[in-house]
Design an enzyme around this catalytic site. Structure first.
Site, short mmCIF file in Angstrom:
data_model
loop_
_atom_site.label_atom_id
_atom_site.label_comp_id
_atom_site.label_asym_id
_atom_site.label_seq_id
_atom_site.Cartn_x
_atom_site.Cartn_y
_atom_site.Cartn_z
N ASN A 110 -11.59 0.88 6.52
CA ASN A 110 -13.04 0.91 6.55
C ASN A 110 -13.09 0.22 8.08
OD1 ASN A 110 -13.98 1.10 3.96
ND2 ASN A 110 -13.89 -1.02 3.65
N ARG A 144 -12.14 4.91 0.12
CA ARG A 144 -10.96 5.01 0.71
C ARG A 144 -9.78 5.34 -0.47
NH1 ARG A 144 -9.66 -0.40 2.68
NH2 ARG A 144 -10.95 -1.11 0.98
#
Length: 100
Positions: free
Chosen positions: A45, A27
């Site tokens: 996530n 990320r």
């Protein structure tokens, strides 16, 4: 940032990335790449071990970001990326969201 120029040329895509994509900086690396490309959106996530990403901006830049997602950062292993269209919502930056 230049993520949004003309509303007519702005697209948004949703991608679900499968593989070794959690716990490897995916990320954070996606946020850096989005900033480099000048696209907006978010990454988070998911509880099933995937990473969900939405990317908004110029069509060519969004496609470049999708291609980056298919490779991922060093340390990750991308097995699949499922891409679908989404409605642009005017994001002005790329953010990391809390886990789904």
């Amino acid at each position: 940032m230049g993520a949004v120029t003309s509303r007519d040329s702005v697209v948004r895509r949703r991608a679900v990335v499968t593989g070794t994509v959690q716990g490897v900086g995916f990320r954070w690396s996606a946020r850096e790449e989005a900033h480099r490309l000048g696209v907006a959106g978010w990454a988070r996530n998911r509880s099933d071990g995937t990473v969900e990403v939405e990317v908004e901006g110029d069509a060519a830049r969004v496609e470049s970001m999708i291609e980056w997602l298919r490779a991922g950062p060093p340390g990750s292993r991308v097995d699949a990326v499922e891409v679908s269209e989404a409605r642009p919502d005017g994001d002005d930056a790329f953010r990391i969201r809390q886990t789904e």
